[in-house]
Design a protein around this motif. Structure first.
Motif, PDB file in Angstrom:
ATOM      1  N   ARG A 362      44.811  40.295  44.420  1.00 46.54           N
ATOM      2  CA  ARG A 362      44.891  41.742  44.576  1.00 46.54           C
ATOM      3  C   ARG A 362      46.348  42.228  44.452  1.00 46.54           C
ATOM      4  O   ARG A 362      47.243  41.738  45.140  1.00 46.54           O
ATOM      5  N   TRP A 381      48.426  44.357  37.603  1.00 44.74           N
ATOM      6  CA  TRP A 381      47.064  44.206  38.118  1.00 44.74           C
ATOM      7  C   TRP A 381      46.161  45.319  37.589  1.00 44.74           C
ATOM      8  O   TRP A 381      45.042  45.064  37.132  1.00 44.74           O
ATOM      9  N   LEU A 385      42.888  44.925  35.081  1.00 39.29           N
ATOM     10  CA  LEU A 385      41.572  45.460  35.411  1.00 39.29           C
ATOM     11  C   LEU A 385      41.065  46.381  34.318  1.00 39.29           C
ATOM     12  O   LEU A 385      39.900  46.297  33.901  1.00 39.29           O
ATOM     13  N   LEU A 389      37.843  45.618  32.014  1.00 38.90           N
ATOM     14  CA  LEU A 389      36.718  46.527  32.217  1.00 38.90           C
ATOM     15  C   LEU A 389      36.282  47.138  30.890  1.00 38.90           C
ATOM     16  O   LEU A 389      35.087  47.223  30.589  1.00 38.90           O
ATOM     17  N   TRP A 405      34.376  45.553  42.101  1.00 40.46           N
ATOM     18  CA  TRP A 405      35.813  45.437  42.321  1.00 40.46           C
ATOM     19  C   TRP A 405      36.299  46.431  43.380  1.00 40.46           C
ATOM     20  O   TRP A 405      37.122  46.100  44.227  1.00 40.46           O
ATOM     21  N   TYR A 409      37.990  45.507  46.903  1.00 41.89           N
ATOM     22  CA  TYR A 409      39.362  45.963  47.164  1.00 41.89           C
ATOM     23  C   TYR A 409      39.474  46.674  48.503  1.00 41.89           C
ATOM     24  O   TYR A 409      40.393  46.412  49.287  1.00 41.89           O
TER      25      TYR A 409
END
Length: 456
Positions: A362, A381, A385, A389, A405, A409
């Motif tokens: 994370r 990060w 993502l 995605l 996700w 998170y």
């Protein structure tokens, strides 16, 4: 013959494999004057970069897979056959499969890669791998089964081995699954197993080379090492696991790490098909191709993606086994196949490097872009993502992955801790339900390096 495929007066292009390359090629041939036939052992496209998240319970298996027939619904020149390919006979333009023979005018190998165990039989027999959705589900079940066993044993040595996890291979897959396991140790396992002392659980990342993320920049390598150290992952460089048996991962003749959980992410071989000339198959089972991805010596057989060994001045060992390479090769090959049907000369392939990235945990990722651009942390990060995605196939999969996700998170939790199919090592097989040792031989380039872990 031809497994009930309809007759067509147009040339037939048979694509073996519906990974990134095969999928892109079939799409790009949608309006071409050809008949497109895709043959795959699975009826879905598998988004391999996120398999490790299925293995650690962060994503559902069906959120990274999408049915092949649904992807191509409406493409009138497309046909699909679910089958294992057993070989190719180039003299008669015939593909041999488990459901019959298929004639082709043009054959494209997009078969991807297989795990390379470098000829270490004990590791092939006992280690876990992450090359398919069944592999990922098996790994997830196996880890949680071992924690259930750890609750029941009174032997501290056995408990330690059941809780320890060793990941072999410091590439993106090894780094990403190590980081994910470390987050699971911190946020998930204490909730499920309060009776266990999770402080005793050790996660090792073992890499034979001198650095993690070998193809990436020194800045990314240093950032990844620092992130893993912050997560409590014990990184061991210049170290190789020589055998794995009796709950011990040996890195020398006598020194070992006690573990029941060894995840092998140390290398891959191309998945070359039987029947190709021996001269075009390299030691790591990749198929030698010329600049327009034509298999050397075969006028109507092509290879793209991981299985293709395209050597350039900048890449003397062949282009990297990356999804963007496969997709770019597929797009050019689609145009070249149309040119060939018109009697025109094909164009050579030129790879455009759009960058590489790896996520550790994370808010921790590393990104290398062309011209030496590097960034990390939360921006890296978020970039990772977004790119993954958007690359997922299917609107539903994008939505499900985003929701999973977001839940993980904000809750620091992973809800998919299910042992839905209990796994035993004797069940270990590849996607075809059998061993493929002929594809898993050692390569001359493998250098295990000196041992670096102290006696466990």
């Amino acid at each position: 013959m031809d497994t009930n495929l309809p007759f067509s007066d147009k040339p037939r292009v048979v694509i073996v494999g519906c990974g990134f390359g095969g999928l892109q090629l079939a799409k790009d041939l949608a309006n071409a004057p050809v008949q497109v036939v895709v043959v795959d052992r699975n009826n879905y496209h598998n988004f391999q970069p996120l398999l490790y998240q299925v293995a650690t319970g962060a994503l559902e298996a069906d959120s990274i897979a999408y049915p092949v027939r649904k992807i191509f619904s409406g493409q009138r020149n497309f046909f699909f056959r679910l089958a294992d390919v057993t070989g190719v006979e180039s003299t008669t333009n015939t593909l041999h499969t488990s459901v019959g023979e298929i004639r082709y005018d043009y054959l494209v190998l997009a078969t991807g890669s297989l795990t390379n165990f470098f000829g270490i039989e004990s590791i092939e027999r006992n280690a876990m791998q992450i090359k398919s959705i069944p592999n990922a589900l098996n790994l997830r079940s196996f880890i949680f089964q071992n924690f259930e066993k750890a609750l029941l044993t009174a032997d501290p040595v056995e408990r330690q081995a059941l809780m320890n996890i060793v990941v072999v291979g410091g590439g993106p897959t090894g780094v990403e699954i190590s980081g994910s396991l470390a987050e699971m140790r911190k946020h998930v396992l204490p909730k499920d197993y309060p009776e266990l002392d999770l402080g005793q659980m050790q996660i090792f990342l073992v890499e034979a080379g001198p650095a993690l993320l070998g193809p990436m920049s020194p800045a990314s390598q240093a950032d990844a090492s620092r992130y893993l150290d912050e997560l409590g992952v014990q990184v061991r460089l210049g170290t190789s696991v020589k055998r794995f048996e009796d709950s011990k991962a040996y890195y020398s003749d006598t020194e070992f790490i006690p573990t029941e959980n060894l995840i092998w992410a140390a290398g891959v071989n191309g998945a070359a098909l039987p029947g190709l000339p021996d001269a075009v198959v390299t030691r790591n089972k990749r198929v030698t191709v010329n600049p327009w991805n034509q298999v050397e010596g075969l006028a109507n057989v092509f290879a793209i993606g991981d299985v293709a060994n395209l050597v350039t001045a900048d890449m003397p060992k062949g282009l990297p086994m990356l999804a963007p390479v496969a997709q770019q090769q597929a797009s050019l090959l689609a145009k070249n196949l149309v040119r060939l049907t018109k009697g025109e000369a094909p164009q050579p392939f030129e790879y455009t490097n759009k960058g590489v990235m790896a996520i550790v945990s994370r808010n921790k990722a590393v990104v290398d872009l062309p011209k030496g651009v590097h960034f990390n942390g939360i921006f890296g990060w978020a970039t990772w993502l977004f790119v993954h995605l958007m690359t997922l196939v299917g609107f539903r999969n994008k939505v499900v992955a985003f929701v999973d996700w977001a839940f993980s998170y904000f809750s620091s939790d992973q809800a998919l801790r299910l042992i839905i199919r209990p796994f035993k090592r004797r069940d270990m097989r590849d996607d075809q339900g059998k061993r493929t040792a002929e594809h898993l031989t050692a390569t001359a380039d493998y250098n295990p390096g000196p041992p670096a872990i102290q006696e466990a």
